[in-house]
Structures are given as structure tokens and as C-alpha cells.
Write a protein that holds these residues in place. Sequence first.
Motif, short mmCIF file in Angstrom:
data_model
loop_
_atom_site.label_atom_id
_atom_site.label_comp_id
_atom_site.label_asym_id
_atom_site.label_seq_id
_atom_site.Cartn_x
_atom_site.Cartn_y
_atom_site.Cartn_z
N VAL A 193 48.25 32.05 53.80
CA VAL A 193 47.18 31.06 53.60
C VAL A 193 46.21 31.46 52.48
N PRO A 194 45.76 32.73 52.38
CA PRO A 194 44.86 33.07 51.28
C PRO A 194 45.45 32.81 49.90
N ALA A 195 46.75 33.06 49.73
CA ALA A 195 47.37 32.81 48.43
C ALA A 195 47.30 31.34 48.07
N LEU A 196 47.47 30.47 49.05
CA LEU A 196 47.38 29.04 48.82
C LEU A 196 45.96 28.62 48.48
N LEU A 197 44.98 29.14 49.22
CA LEU A 197 43.59 28.75 49.01
C LEU A 197 43.02 29.29 47.70
N LEU A 198 43.54 30.43 47.25
CA LEU A 198 42.97 31.10 46.07
C LEU A 198 43.80 30.91 44.81
N VAL A 199 44.79 30.02 44.84
CA VAL A 199 45.72 29.91 43.72
C VAL A 199 45.01 29.61 42.39
N LEU A 200 44.00 28.78 42.41
CA LEU A 200 43.30 28.44 41.17
C LEU A 200 42.36 29.57 40.73
N VAL A 201 41.77 30.26 41.69
CA VAL A 201 40.85 31.35 41.38
C VAL A 201 41.59 32.57 40.87
N SER A 202 42.65 32.98 41.57
CA SER A 202 43.34 34.23 41.22
C SER A 202 43.97 34.16 39.84
N GLY A 203 44.57 33.04 39.50
CA GLY A 203 45.18 32.91 38.18
C GLY A 203 44.15 32.91 37.06
N SER A 204 43.05 32.22 37.27
CA SER A 204 42.00 32.17 36.25
C SER A 204 41.38 33.54 36.04
N VAL A 205 41.17 34.29 37.13
CA VAL A 205 40.63 35.64 37.02
C VAL A 205 41.58 36.52 36.22
N ALA A 206 42.88 36.42 36.48
CA ALA A 206 43.87 37.24 35.78
C ALA A 206 43.93 36.93 34.29
N ASP A 207 43.69 35.67 33.92
CA ASP A 207 43.74 35.27 32.51
C ASP A 207 42.43 35.53 31.79
N ARG A 208 41.36 35.77 32.52
CA ARG A 208 40.04 35.90 31.89
C ARG A 208 39.58 37.35 31.78
N PHE A 209 39.94 38.19 32.76
CA PHE A 209 39.45 39.57 32.81
C PHE A 209 40.60 40.56 32.61
N ASP A 210 40.25 41.82 32.49
CA ASP A 210 41.25 42.87 32.28
C ASP A 210 42.15 42.98 33.50
N ARG A 211 43.42 42.70 33.31
CA ARG A 211 44.36 42.64 34.43
C ARG A 211 44.56 44.00 35.09
N ARG A 212 44.38 45.06 34.33
CA ARG A 212 44.52 46.41 34.91
C ARG A 212 43.40 46.69 35.91
N HIS A 213 42.19 46.27 35.59
CA HIS A 213 41.07 46.50 36.49
C HIS A 213 41.19 45.64 37.76
N ILE A 214 41.61 44.40 37.59
CA ILE A 214 41.79 43.52 38.75
C ILE A 214 42.86 44.10 39.67
N THR A 215 43.96 44.56 39.10
CA THR A 215 45.04 45.14 39.89
C THR A 215 44.56 46.35 40.68
N SER A 216 43.85 47.25 40.03
CA SER A 216 43.37 48.46 40.69
C SER A 216 42.40 48.13 41.83
N LEU A 217 41.51 47.17 41.57
CA LEU A 217 40.52 46.79 42.58
C LEU A 217 41.17 46.29 43.85
N PHE A 218 42.17 45.44 43.72
CA PHE A 218 42.74 44.83 44.92
C PHE A 218 43.85 45.68 45.55
N LEU A 219 44.37 46.67 44.82
CA LEU A 219 45.17 47.69 45.49
C LEU A 219 44.28 48.48 46.46
N ALA A 220 43.06 48.76 46.02
CA ALA A 220 42.11 49.41 46.92
C ALA A 220 41.81 48.52 48.12
N GLY A 221 41.78 47.19 47.88
CA GLY A 221 41.59 46.26 48.99
C GLY A 221 42.71 46.35 50.02
N ARG A 222 43.94 46.55 49.55
CA ARG A 222 45.04 46.78 50.48
C ARG A 222 44.80 48.05 51.31
#
Length: 411
Positions: free
Chosen positions: A58-87
Amino acid sequence: MPTTTRDVLAVRGVRLYLASGALAAIGQNLLVTVLFKQVFDITGNELDIGFIGLAQFVPALLLVLVSGSVADRFDRRHITSLFLAGRGISGIALIVFSASGSTRVLWLFAIAAFLGTADAMLAPARRSIMPFLADKAMFPQVVVVWTGTFVGASIIGPIAGGFLYSVSASTAYVVAACFQFAAAVPVLLIRYHREPGRTTDRPTWTSAVEGLRFVRRTPVVFGTISLDLFAVLFGGAIALIPAVASERLGVGDIAYGWLRAAPGIGAAAMAIWLSFRPLQRRIGPTLLWVVAIFGAGNIVFGLTRSYTIAFLALVVVSAADLVSMNIRGAIVPLVTPDDQLGRVNAVEGVFIGASNELGAFESGVAARAIGLPWAIAGGGLVTVAIAASFTFLFPSIRNIDTYRELEPVDS
């Protein structure tokens, strides 16, 4: 001359990406193996396995527009590291739950939803890094090496999960969390071979939905990710392995761990084959054939009561799925403009999530409604039919011969 695995591994950025991916995948496979088994042991209800999958999707469905825009706008390496920590934080929450001795599975559903949120934000950014690690001509082989690494982790994680769960769930979750935190480090050290394009437009609704529009108007992308969606949605038996191991095969925790690792073994064997014999021709027809084989393997897995046959069926299923993953993983980035990769990958992530996590929910509901064997075998029959129908519905897939003919489609 075709790119070899040695060529790919000579690139430092690829090695760092693979190191991060391997650590993350081992941790995730370990965690999910234990989580599915734990919830089934608490309730004895296949449907609860399905609810875990739904909570992750469900979160992937709800965040589909947000997650893609964040990945295209900010440094993808930093986003990846941040949410690996979230895991990793999700793993800590599961440690607390298990240590408390609680049997309230609602907490497990809530933690699964948090884990799904981290995955939803992580996936588009991480997948959008890979095309920029090496020369573009090397990209299809980078995908082969990446999927080989991923499925190798799919062997280690479940086997470790089975052994560690036999000690305690808390022990397993400690190890899983440590792997996720460790995975967050190498990705920060990556240097791109070529700089990815980024969107500099102000965030708007039009910009956010561009990924959806691109997928809809590009038949080869829409068909490729739809094929994966429907195939694994109806043919995904992996989530029901805990129930099959207990109810159909009558085996314990360690044998369950090996059965859960069987998909990784089949996929790893195929990854080794592809590293020496990469796909060169008839890419599209091969994709359709391996999806049909995937469905046929699920039919066998659903109907057998033999542990050996069930194990071998899962090996075949995953070997076919590995080929599908490689082809899809190369086609979509090759035809997508650089500055839209995050948004398109976010849409693809929903399709993948629907096929995996929502597929787990569908499998749980079907098992409850029509019984475990036919929930799996019936899904396999549907998958074979889907592969046959896509041959006619999407000629743009059927007609792909080589990767070299694929170019970015104009926005």
C-alpha cells in the motif's frame, strides 16, 4: 565484442553498488523469511501472510508520485542510503516486538507498512543509479551482474533466516537490521561514470504524473512491466512457502529455510549461465517464453506433495524469473529519458510491488477460498495464459531482437 562480467566488475562504482545491494538483499530476504513464518506460526492463517504483503504494498501505491519525483530531483545516492537506514529501523521494531513475547499481529502489520514505506522511497532512487555506473554499452551486462548478486543474496538470506529463527526471531531480526545499516554506507561512496539528468522544474502535479504518462504512451514499457505484474500477481507462490512447508510437505524450520532459498538457487544458477552466455538475440520472444515457464513451474509446485519436486519446481520458477528480471531491467532504462528515470521507476515499482506484495495478499486470499494447492496451481495456469495473450497484445515486445535497437523515447 560482448561485454563480460570481468569488464563490469572492473568499474569501482559497480562494485560499490553491488556491495550495497548484496548487504541489503541478504538483510531483506532474512527479515521477510522470518516475518512470514512468524506471523503464520502465531495465527496459523494463510490470509495473515497475505495481509503482511498488502501492508508492504500500500505505501508504494500511495507514494508513487512522491517517490519518483524525489528520485529525479535529489541525489539518488543520498535518498537510497537514508531509506536503507529506514529498513534497519523496521528491523529494530521487529526485535522489540519479538522480545516482548507479544502475539498481537496488528503490530506486525504496522511494522510491515513502515517497511513498505521505506521500500517505496528507496526503490526508484536505487534503481535509477544503475544506468550511470558504467558506459551505456555495458548496461545490459551490469543488469546481469546485479541480478546475479541479488539472487545470491536470495539464497543466503532465507537459509540464514531458517537457522536464526530456530534460535529466536529476535536474533534473526538483529542480524537483518545490521545488514541494512551496513548497506547504507557503500552507496554513498559511488562516483558516477556519467552524471544523471535531473529535473529542475518546480514540483507540480504535471511533473509528478509524467512517469505515469510516459509508461502509458510507450507500449514496450507498459507491456514489459504489465507482463511482470500479472505473471507474478497470479503466479507468485513464494509467499505461501511457509504454509506449503507446514501443511503440504510437513517439514521443520531448517527445511523451510532451504525451501525458501530454492528460488535463489535457481536464479543464481541462471545468473551464472547468463554471465557467460548473455542474451544477444530474440530478446522479446525469450521474455514471453520464460514467463510461460514460470507459470508452468508454479503449477507443479502447487500440486506436489514431494519435498524434492517442490524444491526443483521452485528452482525452475526462479531461473525463468531471473531471465525475465534481466530483460525487463534492461529494456525499461534503455528506452526512458535520464531525467524521468526516477518517476518511471516509481511507477514500475508499484507494478513490481503489486506483483510481489499484492501477489502475496492475492495468494493468501485464494488459499483461504479455494485451498492451498489450487491457489498456487490455478495462478500458474493464469500466468501461462497471460504470456500467450501478450504475444498478440504487445507486438512491440514480441518484435524486440537485440538491446542495441532500443533508444530513449522522446518525452
